[in-house]
Motif scaffolding. Sequence first.
Motif, PDB file in Angstrom:
ATOM      1  N   ARG A 185      -7.600 -24.662 -46.476  1.00 23.27           N
ATOM      2  CA  ARG A 185      -6.139 -24.702 -46.459  1.00 23.27           C
ATOM      3  C   ARG A 185      -5.691 -24.259 -45.080  1.00 23.27           C
ATOM      4  O   ARG A 185      -5.927 -23.120 -44.665  1.00 23.27           O
ATOM      5  N   ALA A 186      -5.032 -25.164 -44.370  1.00 24.05           N
ATOM      6  CA  ALA A 186      -4.520 -24.829 -43.041  1.00 24.05           C
ATOM      7  C   ALA A 186      -3.231 -24.032 -43.173  1.00 24.05           C
ATOM      8  O   ALA A 186      -2.434 -24.275 -44.085  1.00 24.05           O
ATOM      9  N   PRO A 187      -2.980 -23.064 -42.298  1.00 19.44           N
ATOM     10  CA  PRO A 187      -1.719 -22.317 -42.355  1.00 19.44           C
ATOM     11  C   PRO A 187      -0.534 -23.276 -42.238  1.00 19.44           C
ATOM     12  O   PRO A 187      -0.546 -24.200 -41.421  1.00 19.44           O
ATOM     13  N   ASN A 188       0.463 -23.059 -43.088  1.00 19.69           N
ATOM     14  CA  ASN A 188       1.617 -23.945 -43.042  1.00 19.69           C
ATOM     15  C   ASN A 188       2.627 -23.455 -42.004  1.00 19.69           C
ATOM     16  O   ASN A 188       2.464 -22.393 -41.393  1.00 19.69           O
ATOM     17  N   VAL A 189       3.678 -24.239 -41.828  1.00 22.13           N
ATOM     18  CA  VAL A 189       4.644 -23.968 -40.765  1.00 22.13           C
ATOM     19  C   VAL A 189       5.322 -22.620 -40.955  1.00 22.13           C
ATOM     20  O   VAL A 189       5.559 -21.875 -39.995  1.00 22.13           O
ATOM     21  N   ILE A 190       5.672 -22.271 -42.194  1.00 23.94           N
ATOM     22  CA  ILE A 190       6.341 -20.990 -42.442  1.00 23.94           C
ATOM     23  C   ILE A 190       5.412 -19.829 -42.115  1.00 23.94           C
ATOM     24  O   ILE A 190       5.806 -18.851 -41.475  1.00 23.94           O
ATOM     25  N   GLU A 191       4.156 -19.924 -42.535  1.00 18.26           N
ATOM     26  CA  GLU A 191       3.205 -18.847 -42.261  1.00 18.26           C
ATOM     27  C   GLU A 191       2.962 -18.678 -40.772  1.00 18.26           C
ATOM     28  O   GLU A 191       2.716 -17.564 -40.294  1.00 18.26           O
ATOM     29  N   LEU A 198      -3.050 -17.508 -36.831  1.00 19.64           N
ATOM     30  CA  LEU A 198      -3.769 -17.584 -38.098  1.00 19.64           C
ATOM     31  C   LEU A 198      -4.867 -18.646 -38.055  1.00 19.64           C
ATOM     32  O   LEU A 198      -4.712 -19.704 -37.434  1.00 19.64           O
ATOM     33  N   ASN A 199      -5.955 -18.380 -38.747  1.00 20.52           N
ATOM     34  CA  ASN A 199      -7.033 -19.347 -38.938  1.00 20.52           C
ATOM     35  C   ASN A 199      -6.920 -19.965 -40.322  1.00 20.52           C
ATOM     36  O   ASN A 199      -6.310 -19.383 -41.225  1.00 20.52           O
ATOM     37  N   PRO A 200      -7.516 -21.126 -40.533  1.00 17.45           N
ATOM     38  CA  PRO A 200      -7.461 -21.727 -41.872  1.00 17.45           C
ATOM     39  C   PRO A 200      -8.266 -20.935 -42.891  1.00 17.45           C
ATOM     40  O   PRO A 200      -9.238 -20.257 -42.553  1.00 17.45           O
ATOM     41  N   GLU A 201      -7.834 -21.026 -44.140  1.00 15.14           N
ATOM     42  CA  GLU A 201      -8.607 -20.476 -45.246  1.00 15.14           C
ATOM     43  C   GLU A 201      -9.751 -21.436 -45.579  1.00 15.14           C
ATOM     44  O   GLU A 201      -9.611 -22.654 -45.430  1.00 15.14           O
ATOM     45  N   THR A 202     -10.828 -20.878 -46.043  1.00 14.64           N
ATOM     46  CA  THR A 202     -11.934 -21.707 -46.530  1.00 14.64           C
ATOM     47  C   THR A 202     -12.291 -21.248 -47.937  1.00 14.64           C
ATOM     48  O   THR A 202     -12.096 -20.085 -48.297  1.00 14.64           O
ATOM     49  N   GLU A 244     -14.112 -19.097 -54.579  1.00 14.00           N
ATOM     50  CA  GLU A 244     -13.968 -17.967 -53.668  1.00 14.00           C
ATOM     51  C   GLU A 244     -13.245 -18.416 -52.406  1.00 14.00           C
ATOM     52  O   GLU A 244     -13.711 -19.311 -51.699  1.00 14.00           O
ATOM     53  N   VAL A 245     -12.094 -17.798 -52.135  1.00 12.70           N
ATOM     54  CA  VAL A 245     -11.295 -18.117 -50.953  1.00 12.70           C
ATOM     55  C   VAL A 245     -11.523 -17.033 -49.915  1.00 12.70           C
ATOM     56  O   VAL A 245     -11.337 -15.838 -50.191  1.00 12.70           O
ATOM     57  N   GLU A 246     -11.903 -17.437 -48.712  1.00 12.79           N
ATOM     58  CA  GLU A 246     -12.156 -16.498 -47.628  1.00 12.79           C
ATOM     59  C   GLU A 246     -11.120 -16.688 -46.533  1.00 12.79           C
ATOM     60  O   GLU A 246     -10.454 -17.713 -46.450  1.00 12.79           O
ATOM     61  N   ASP A 247     -11.022 -15.669 -45.653  1.00 11.18           N
ATOM     62  CA  ASP A 247     -10.006 -15.678 -44.581  1.00 11.18           C
ATOM     63  C   ASP A 247      -8.614 -15.901 -45.160  1.00 11.18           C
ATOM     64  O   ASP A 247      -7.798 -16.639 -44.613  1.00 11.18           O
ATOM     65  N   LEU A 248      -8.355 -15.235 -46.263  1.00  6.43           N
ATOM     66  CA  LEU A 248      -7.117 -15.407 -47.012  1.00  6.43           C
ATOM     67  C   LEU A 248      -5.911 -15.154 -46.117  1.00  6.43           C
ATOM     68  O   LEU A 248      -5.814 -14.120 -45.462  1.00  6.43           O
ATOM     69  N   VAL A 249      -4.974 -16.113 -46.086  1.00  8.34           N
ATOM     70  CA  VAL A 249      -3.713 -15.912 -45.362  1.00  8.34           C
ATOM     71  C   VAL A 249      -2.783 -15.106 -46.266  1.00  8.34           C
ATOM     72  O   VAL A 249      -2.426 -15.544 -47.357  1.00  8.34           O
ATOM     73  N   ASP A 280      14.995   1.603 -40.426  1.00 15.89           N
ATOM     74  CA  ASP A 280      13.809   2.013 -39.681  1.00 15.89           C
ATOM     75  C   ASP A 280      12.702   2.535 -40.586  1.00 15.89           C
ATOM     76  O   ASP A 280      11.660   2.987 -40.107  1.00 15.89           O
ATOM     77  N   GLY A 281      12.901   2.465 -41.895  1.00 21.95           N
ATOM     78  CA  GLY A 281      11.867   2.833 -42.847  1.00 21.95           C
ATOM     79  C   GLY A 281      11.401   1.607 -43.613  1.00 21.95           C
ATOM     80  O   GLY A 281      12.201   0.961 -44.289  1.00 21.95           O
ATOM     81  N   TYR A 282      10.103   1.265 -43.515  1.00 28.06           N
ATOM     82  CA  TYR A 282       9.617   0.030 -44.136  1.00 28.06           C
ATOM     83  C   TYR A 282       8.098  -0.007 -44.142  1.00 28.06           C
ATOM     84  O   TYR A 282       7.421   0.761 -43.454  1.00 28.06           O
ATOM     85  N   PHE A 283       7.562  -0.938 -44.949  1.00 27.95           N
ATOM     86  CA  PHE A 283       6.149  -1.308 -44.910  1.00 27.95           C
ATOM     87  C   PHE A 283       6.007  -2.560 -44.051  1.00 27.95           C
ATOM     88  O   PHE A 283       6.817  -3.493 -44.156  1.00 27.95           O
ATOM     89  N   GLU A 284       4.983  -2.613 -43.237  1.00 30.47           N
ATOM     90  CA  GLU A 284       4.736  -3.795 -42.407  1.00 30.47           C
ATOM     91  C   GLU A 284       3.863  -4.773 -43.178  1.00 30.47           C
ATOM     92  O   GLU A 284       2.799  -4.408 -43.680  1.00 30.47           O
ATOM     93  N   ARG A 285       4.315  -6.055 -43.256  1.00 29.27           N
ATOM     94  CA  ARG A 285       3.558  -7.063 -44.004  1.00 29.27           C
ATOM     95  C   ARG A 285       3.513  -8.389 -43.237  1.00 29.27           C
ATOM     96  O   ARG A 285       3.889  -9.429 -43.757  1.00 29.27           O
ATOM     97  N   PHE A 286       3.086  -8.361 -42.007  1.00 31.84           N
ATOM     98  CA  PHE A 286       2.971  -9.598 -41.248  1.00 31.84           C
ATOM     99  C   PHE A 286       1.787 -10.426 -41.765  1.00 31.84           C
ATOM    100  O   PHE A 286       0.813  -9.891 -42.287  1.00 31.84           O
ATOM    101  N   ASN A 287       1.887 -11.742 -41.583  1.00 29.42           N
ATOM    102  CA  ASN A 287       0.812 -12.628 -42.017  1.00 29.42           C
ATOM    103  C   ASN A 287      -0.439 -12.397 -41.171  1.00 29.42           C
ATOM    104  O   ASN A 287      -0.373 -12.377 -39.941  1.00 29.42           O
ATOM    105  N   ILE A 288      -1.536 -12.235 -41.851  1.00 27.85           N
ATOM    106  CA  ILE A 288      -2.829 -12.103 -41.190  1.00 27.85           C
ATOM    107  C   ILE A 288      -3.880 -12.798 -42.052  1.00 27.85           C
ATOM    108  O   ILE A 288      -3.634 -13.107 -43.213  1.00 27.85           O
ATOM    109  N   ASN A 289      -5.029 -13.044 -41.468  1.00 27.63           N
ATOM    110  CA  ASN A 289      -6.177 -13.472 -42.270  1.00 27.63           C
ATOM    111  C   ASN A 289      -6.809 -12.216 -42.846  1.00 27.63           C
ATOM    112  O   ASN A 289      -7.379 -11.405 -42.117  1.00 27.63           O
TER     113      ASN A 289
END
Length: 1002
Positions: free
Chosen positions: A662-668, A734-738, A766-771, A808-817
């Motif tokens: 699965r390739a990262p989509n435009v939003i991700e 981002l890298n693609p999921e496999t 099994e999904v690896e490099d999960l986005v 200024d108080g928050y959890f960081e949740r940026f897209n990563i593999n």
Amino acid sequence: MNKQGKFAALATTSIYAALAGPAVAQNSAAPAIEEVVVTGSRIRSPNAESVSPITTVGAEEFQARGVMRAEDLVNALPQVFAAQGSSASNEATGTAQVDLRGLSPERTLVLVNGRRLPYGSPKSVPSDLNQIPTDLIQNVEVLTGGASAVYGSDAIAGVVNFKLIDDFEGIKFTVNQSTAQHGNDNSTMERLLDENGFAKPDSTVWDGHSQDYSLVMGTNVDDGRGNITVYATYREVDAILQSDRDYSSCALATAGERGEQYACGGSGYSYPANMSNTLGLNGVPTAFGVNNGEFVEGNTVFNYAPFNYYQRPDKRYTFGALANYKINDHVNPYMEMSFMDDRSTAQIAPGTVQGGIYGDLGGLNCDNALLSDQQKDFLCGAAGLSSGSIYDDAGNYVGPEDVAEGILVRRRNLEGGPRQDELRHESFRVVLGTDGKLAGAFNYDLFASYANVSYTSRFTGDANRFRLANALNAVIDQRPGSSTFGQPVCSINADASALNDDAGCLPLDYFGADFASPEATAYVLENKGITGDTSMKNLVFSVNGDLGEYGIKSPWADYGVGVAGGYEYRENTLDYRPDEIYATAVTPELPISGDVSVNEVFAEVNVPLIDGVTMIDMLSLEGAYRYSDYSSGFTTDTFKLGLNWAPVSDLRLRGSFQRAVRAPNVIELFSSQQKFEVDLTQLPNGSFDPCSGANPWASLEQCMRTGVTAAQYGNIQDNPAGQFNTLVGGNQDLNPETANTYSFGLVYSPEMIPGLTVSVDYFDIEVEDLVGSVNPNLAMNNCLETGDSYFCGLINRGQGGSLFLFDDGYFERFNINTGSLETKGFDLTVDYGFDVGNLGDVSVNFVGTLLDEFTSTPLPNSTGDEIYDCTGLYGGLCGRPRPEWRHKMRANWVTPWDLSVALTWRYISSVDIAQTSSQPALSGSFAAVNKTLDERNYLDLSAGYMVNDNITLRAGINNLLDRDPPLTTTAAIEDGGNGNTYPQFYDAVGRTIFMSLTFELF
């Protein structure tokens, strides 16, 4: 010309072009192609057998269950987990999605007639099932397991293929009507509502009326050489409010030492106003609020539940056409066109207003004209501050003598009404292609498709923070000759400078005993909007052939080697445009624009090895490969290997291995940073932030790891609703999921029992490099327990240690593999048809799924105790329920008296809250009332009667026994929770009664 006019013109032109060939065509129809193609392959073969498990749902089941939305029928399958749909309101996308195996909708590929649907929306990528005309569906094929080698990216969990009728002849008009009915008799909820003085719904409610009208017309032309089918549909669905069900009339919390009782909870943004002393002003309570025009210590909790929708209102119309014509054996042009306009409104409780005269820092002027003497003394007098004002000689306001700094007003804008998001999606899709014989044993298929989805969101009910600060800062006008002399006015209109004047500003009284004025409320309200488009271009050329015609086959097989191959180009674009209000907000929502394209080549082979010998009635091998080159800067390789073996004609064994991507989509890839709210798991003491309250659940040492200071410990305010800030955003690196997918199974059709087919299949995906991103519950738990710098770095404590009061108080949740996700289990399918003598025919279909494993590895380097399995669990890190066993069993009796009766039994096994698990990553404290969501059995009953050859009547009741859904306080907003349960997974609105009439002319 408007969009509809352009569509009509294009449709007319395309149909004419597709059918322009009859004058030069041959007069005799070519022999019908006996080869078939199954979902998951492009190879046509007379003995095609799927190597992957496929579940098929026929059109008759859509009709028998009164389904108006495709998602409602698909969600009943045990392989499918509910995703975005009609029951989502908070953060609703307005789309309907399908999620195979619970791996998220982004990992399920949706096809129509074997061809891709576009992104569902510029806001949410998964395809929108609302585009599909249910009355034209021939069947739905659900293929689970990776299929990227055949169809390309996104088919990690599998494929859902909607096959439409393309040879309809005649006229069919269908009317569907349905309504929800529920008996409110939950004694626990009735008691809670009485104890809190909340309004109770009627003992019996009828609501959620839905109506659907469809017209299908088709005709064969030139002695069946071609067909034109056109359709139009209209659907209207009424809203259902949570206030109309006793079990959702208040937001559930817990009570008791171990949370062994339910209580009515809610939000700390309340009415009347709550106040927070965020900077620890001396002599002033940390939390206080308004009560009958006075300040009193303590905060109240606001019951936001009754305002929220359990079912969004919706209006949708679609129209389209399908056409094909066989000019000769080599040219068979075809066309598909569709247009949809879907409008839906999401509604949640009145907006939260937060601030003071100094915005995020809070603060109230002690000379505020809206404060009573008691309030000035409670706040400013107790802190030793003066409540006097400073005016110049002309009576212009200069400023207060003192300011109560750090005082934050937290209130519900009840006067402004519920927040509403009016969502509109207009989608247009066209497919133009031709197929036929290419040369010799080879056939071809060439098509080009274009699709566009236009999105509009208009959000109302929020307050503008800057205007809120102006309206709260009220003083007495002392300017001689002013029309408002001696009356409260906004200070910006009473000072010496005219630069800051705002004629619309009126004092906003959030401190009195009555509602704020409509004029002042209107001043602070803001309307904001987002527009956007997403489009898909797809070009596919494929060739398939039977090499047996050239003698290329196994010496032990009756059939030749089948091959297929070709080229595909695909481009997805997205343009997301928030207006100026969104873009200039304290936490701005910024535009997203980008595109991703891919060039691909693919090939398939099916090799029959042995036919018709002892212990090998059939043995065949198949394989597929796809190479993809993405504009994002990476390439991928996907492949499939499969084996079919029938030792005898009654029994077939099958197995496959597939490598999917699965390739990262435009939003991700391109989405900007913006804030959303996320739920944390509730603790036994009723708190959500483990470092909040006078007696925090976590120790000082643990809390300091999350950024809490010694001075803040014991003084941090908790959010009563458990909702905290998260900062999300895209990542262009981002890298693609496999994914590696294994499936093994058998299909048994015993000759001694005609009409019986049993299949059992094992799946392992099994999904690896999960986005994805790191779940805030995971970040908090790991930081508290281990002090790991990575997890602790994702927690940003704001002023006063808060994670929700300030931006200024928050959890960081940026897209990563991130890490990996693996699911394993078994599917069981039984089909049995038999006659009952003179009483007609009975058919039974059973589909069940046993979930054996649903394991998450949060990060690539996670090992041992950091890995967790969510099988049979829900909540916390596991999110929505993941029951061990689900099934759907349908029995249909067709009588000789033009009457058919169907009974469906749907079953969902119980799930325990994740913290009951002994797994270190999950185990922890939990409220006792949330321990288990009990099993649910649902019965659906329907009947159909053919009045004559033209008219058929149907009626039925889904959730016949009106079972309540299981309740919990932990239904997470981000994972399908709403109204104290998980609607679309459980039946949340009671029984649904439906009737339909179909009129047909042939």
